[in-house]
Structures are given as structure tokens and as C-alpha cells.
Scaffold this motif. Structure first.
Motif, short mmCIF file in Angstrom:
data_model
loop_
_atom_site.label_atom_id
_atom_site.label_comp_id
_atom_site.label_asym_id
_atom_site.label_seq_id
_atom_site.Cartn_x
_atom_site.Cartn_y
_atom_site.Cartn_z
N LEU A 199 0.84 -1.20 0.00
CA LEU A 199 0.00 0.00 0.00
C LEU A 199 0.87 1.25 0.00
CD1 LEU A 199 -2.91 -0.88 2.45
CD2 LEU A 199 -2.90 -0.90 -0.04
N ARG A 200 1.87 1.21 0.83
CA ARG A 200 2.75 2.37 0.90
C ARG A 200 3.43 2.61 -0.44
NH1 ARG A 200 2.42 3.83 5.82
NH2 ARG A 200 3.30 2.67 7.57
N HIS A 201 3.83 1.51 -1.03
CA HIS A 201 4.46 1.65 -2.33
C HIS A 201 3.47 2.25 -3.33
CE1 HIS A 201 6.98 0.83 -5.79
NE2 HIS A 201 5.83 0.56 -6.40
N ALA A 202 2.27 1.69 -3.32
CA ALA A 202 1.27 2.16 -4.27
C ALA A 202 0.99 3.65 -4.06
CB ALA A 202 -0.02 1.36 -4.13
N ALA A 203 1.03 4.06 -2.81
CA ALA A 203 0.75 5.46 -2.50
C ALA A 203 1.85 6.38 -3.02
CB ALA A 203 0.58 5.63 -1.00
N ALA A 204 3.04 5.84 -3.11
CA ALA A 204 4.18 6.67 -3.48
C ALA A 204 4.61 6.46 -4.93
CB ALA A 204 5.35 6.34 -2.56
N CYS A 205 4.09 5.40 -5.50
CA CYS A 205 4.57 4.94 -6.80
C CYS A 205 4.29 5.96 -7.90
CB CYS A 205 3.86 3.64 -7.12
SG CYS A 205 4.28 2.95 -8.70
N PRO A 206 5.29 6.17 -8.76
CA PRO A 206 5.14 7.16 -9.82
C PRO A 206 4.42 6.63 -11.06
CG PRO A 206 7.35 6.24 -9.87
CD PRO A 206 6.60 5.53 -8.78
N ALA A 207 4.14 5.34 -11.11
CA ALA A 207 3.48 4.80 -12.30
C ALA A 207 2.15 5.51 -12.51
CB ALA A 207 3.26 3.30 -12.14
N PRO A 208 1.78 5.79 -13.72
CA PRO A 208 0.56 6.55 -14.00
C PRO A 208 -0.68 5.87 -13.44
CG PRO A 208 1.48 5.56 -16.00
CD PRO A 208 2.49 5.37 -14.93
N SER A 209 -0.71 4.57 -13.57
CA SER A 209 -1.83 3.83 -12.99
C SER A 209 -1.23 2.70 -12.16
CB SER A 209 -2.69 3.25 -14.10
OG SER A 209 -3.26 2.04 -13.68
N HIS A 210 -1.90 2.38 -11.07
CA HIS A 210 -1.35 1.35 -10.19
C HIS A 210 -1.15 0.05 -10.94
CE1 HIS A 210 -1.71 3.91 -6.78
NE2 HIS A 210 -2.96 4.18 -7.10
N MET A 211 -2.03 -0.16 -11.90
CA MET A 211 -1.98 -1.41 -12.62
C MET A 211 -0.71 -1.58 -13.44
SD MET A 211 -4.12 -3.36 -11.72
CE MET A 211 -5.78 -3.64 -11.13
N GLU A 212 -0.04 -0.47 -13.67
CA GLU A 212 1.18 -0.56 -14.46
C GLU A 212 2.42 -0.69 -13.59
OE1 GLU A 212 0.75 2.85 -17.05
OE2 GLU A 212 -1.30 2.08 -17.35
N CYS A 213 2.19 -0.71 -12.31
CA CYS A 213 3.31 -0.81 -11.39
C CYS A 213 3.57 -2.27 -11.04
CB CYS A 213 2.99 -0.04 -10.12
SG CYS A 213 4.09 -0.42 -8.77
N PRO A 214 4.76 -2.74 -11.32
CA PRO A 214 5.06 -4.15 -11.07
C PRO A 214 4.93 -4.55 -9.60
CG PRO A 214 7.01 -2.95 -11.91
CD PRO A 214 5.88 -2.00 -11.92
N THR A 215 5.31 -3.65 -8.74
CA THR A 215 5.20 -3.95 -7.31
C THR A 215 3.75 -4.16 -6.92
OG1 THR A 215 7.15 -2.63 -6.81
CG2 THR A 215 5.67 -3.12 -4.99
N PHE A 216 2.93 -3.28 -7.45
CA PHE A 216 1.51 -3.38 -7.14
C PHE A 216 0.93 -4.68 -7.70
CE2 PHE A 216 -3.01 -2.28 -7.50
CZ PHE A 216 -3.21 -1.79 -6.22
N ARG A 217 1.37 -5.02 -8.88
CA ARG A 217 0.84 -6.23 -9.49
C ARG A 217 1.28 -7.48 -8.72
NH1 ARG A 217 -1.20 -5.33 -14.58
NH2 ARG A 217 -0.95 -7.53 -15.04
N ARG A 218 2.48 -7.42 -8.20
CA ARG A 218 2.96 -8.53 -7.40
C ARG A 218 2.08 -8.69 -6.15
NH1 ARG A 218 7.57 -7.29 -5.22
NH2 ARG A 218 8.14 -6.11 -7.07
N LEU A 219 1.77 -7.54 -5.59
CA LEU A 219 0.91 -7.49 -4.41
C LEU A 219 -0.44 -8.13 -4.69
CD1 LEU A 219 0.53 -6.35 -1.64
CD2 LEU A 219 -0.06 -4.17 -2.65
N LEU A 220 -0.97 -7.83 -5.84
CA LEU A 220 -2.27 -8.38 -6.22
C LEU A 220 -2.24 -9.91 -6.23
CD1 LEU A 220 -3.74 -6.29 -9.13
CD2 LEU A 220 -4.34 -6.35 -6.72
N LYS A 221 -1.17 -10.42 -6.77
CA LYS A 221 -1.06 -11.87 -6.85
C LYS A 221 -1.18 -12.51 -5.47
CE LYS A 221 0.87 -12.98 -11.15
NZ LYS A 221 1.53 -14.06 -11.89
N GLY A 222 -0.48 -11.88 -4.55
CA GLY A 222 -0.49 -12.40 -3.18
C GLY A 222 -1.85 -12.33 -2.54
N ALA A 223 -2.58 -11.30 -2.89
CA ALA A 223 -3.86 -11.06 -2.22
C ALA A 223 -4.90 -12.12 -2.58
CB ALA A 223 -4.39 -9.68 -2.56
#
Lengths: 140, 140
Positions: free
Chosen positions: A103-127
Motif C-alpha cells: 500500500l505504501r508503495h502504491a501510494a508513493a509509486c510514480p506509475a501513471p496507474s497502479h496497474m502498471e506498477c510491477p510492485t503493485f501487481r505482485r501485491l495483487l497476486k499475493g492477495a
DNA sequence: CTACGACTTCAAGCCGACTTGAGGTCAATG
DNA sequence: CATTGACCTCAAGTCGGCTTGAAGTCGTAG
């Protein structure tokens, strides 16, 4: 030993009186008499309510909690059960830790959309495997 | 782009079909057509369901989650909200950590009854303010 | 002594997140 | 072309954890 009426207990625990009555009905707490109509509680009920709150935090249902006291009302916590619970909590804590970091990463992440952020996508997998209801239930 | 029917989505997410219909009704996911009666979903629904699961894990209600997508269905996650959530999670994690330590202590503690153990009693004090429902709700 | 207000009981209601059941419809298989 | 079985809809039910409402009963302040 000072006796407390329901209003005092409600006030000092922050719990609604209705809830205390509900707990009494469920056998979670016991009042020790009445003054007029009013229930009287021993001061120790506060401690008990803390224990109940604690157990809730740990993910126990009220019914489970009710089973944690013996006939005399003393807690009878099974030490084996306790360490099992501790292990479960550990699991939970690690999952939540990962989530928090995500979440913290997503909040700070510069990717235009969260979906384009690899960290966020990794997080999704885990969820996908470990939802809240699941782990809350699994603790029980 | 491959289309999935509800059974496929159900199978690959582990969610019951009833739940997927329920989510659709709530506006959380959208099917893109029918084959006969059967809903068809874009493959991207899987990602979306992961996101939903993630948000649930983080303590968001379904209604809140519904507000996290814009009209085109793209997530519009409020970064402020995300870090707030992360902070909440941090709180929770710390509490659960203390709780786990307390449980472990209680499991090993030589005191005849947990109530006579100072560590356990300290634990109780902490739990009083922070119940599960409270933190789950406060996350919202 | 009476009125007040804080308590009481009991039943019913509510919320979130789904699940279940009855009865209907459809594409594919024999 | 008829059956089958997976899906459909819509309403109602479930579960946990309380809260709310109506009607009644007290001890105490005035």
C-alpha cells in the motif's frame, strides 16, 4: 471490593450497556447481583472484558471466547492452543506487513496507474489467496 | 482477448459463482455480454477480483471498494487513502505483534493462572482500547 | 409522596457479505 | 428433436455481533 453498575462499566470500557447485557446473556461475563433492577458487577469484570477484547482482536468469535472460561469463571486457556494461535498471528502479521508495504508503495509509486506498477501487481497476486475473512476465520 | 464464463472465473479465483453474481450486482465487476444466458467476462476481471481481494484484506468494505474504480473501470486509488490505510495496518500489526508475544508468553508462563501473570495482565491493558471490529471499522 | 430518569426485559431489527432455494432458460449432446 | 445439466433470476435466509424500541420497574431528589 467495589461493585460497579452497568453504566460505570460501560463508561470505563467504552462499551454500550446493551453490549454488556448481550455479553452477560451469552455467558461471557456475569453480574453478581442487583441493586433494585440494576446489575452489579465486580470490578474484575473490567479485566474480563479486556480479555474478551483481546481474544476478539486475536480473531476468536464470542462463542469461542465463552469456551475459554471454566465454571468458576477463571480463564482456562490451553497453552497448546495459545501457541498455535500465536503462530497463526505470526502468519497474519507477515501477510499484513507485506500488504502495508504494498500500500505504501502504491501510494508513493510514480506509475501513471497502479496497474502498471510491477510492485503493485505482485501485491495483487499475493492477495488472491489470502483474504481478510479467510484469515480471520482460520484463526478460530 | 479470451472471454471467460462464470464457471471459469469461479474456478480460477476460487470464488463461488454466487459471489461473482453478487459482485456484479454491486457494480464491483462487469460482465461484457452473454452466451445464451451465461455471463461472459473479460480476462481482466481476474485482475480486478484480485484487487478487490486485496482491498478486502486491507479492510475496505465492498462499498468502499466500489468507489475505487472510475467510470471506465480503471482503478482510481486515492494515494492519500492508501497511505492512511497503510498506517492503520501498521497500528494493527503492532498490536497483533504485542498480542502474539503475549500469547507466547502465556503459553510458556509458569504462573498458575494467566491472570496472575504480570505480562499477561499488561497485555490485557493494551487490548482494551483496540478491538478487532474497531480496527476493521476504523480502517474504512 | 410523587415524579423523574436510569435502568430493566424481550423481541425485533440491522449490517455486511454472501449463500440457498425455487422455478426458468438455454446450448450442446445423443 | 428431446433431454440434460449448467447456468439464469429473484427472493429469502444465514451468521455474527450487536442496537433499537416499546413497555415496565426501581431508587432517589424534590
Amino acid at each position: 471490593m467495589k461493585l460497579l453498575d452497568i453504566a460505570e462499566v460501560a463508561h470505563s470500557t467504552g462499551m454500550a450497556a446493551s453490549r454488556l447485557r448481550f455479553y452477560e446473556e451469552k455467558g461471557l461475563i456475569g453480574s453478581i447481583g442487583r441493586r433494585g433492577l440494576k446489575r452489579l458487577f465486580e470490578a474484575s469484570v473490567l479485566e474480563r472484558l479486556s480479555l474478551i477484547a483481546l481474544a476478539q482482536t486475536a480473531g476468536f468469535s464470542l462463542d469461542e471466547i465463552a469456551g475459554m472460561f471454566d465454571e468458576t469463571g477463571r480463564p482456562r486457556l490451553d497453552r497448546v492452543q495459545l501457541s498455535a494461535k500465536a503462530d497463526d498471528l505470526d502468519q497474519t502479521i507477515r501477510r499484513l506487513g507485506a500488504l502495508r508495504d504494498g500500500l505504501r508503495h502504491a501510494a508513493a509509486c510514480p506509475a501513471p496507474s497502479h496497474m502498471e506498477c510491477p510492485t503493485f501487481r505482485r501485491l495483487l497476486k499475493g492477495a488472491a489467496e489470502s483474504r481478510r475473512r479467510r484469515w480471520v476465520e482460520d484463526l478460530g
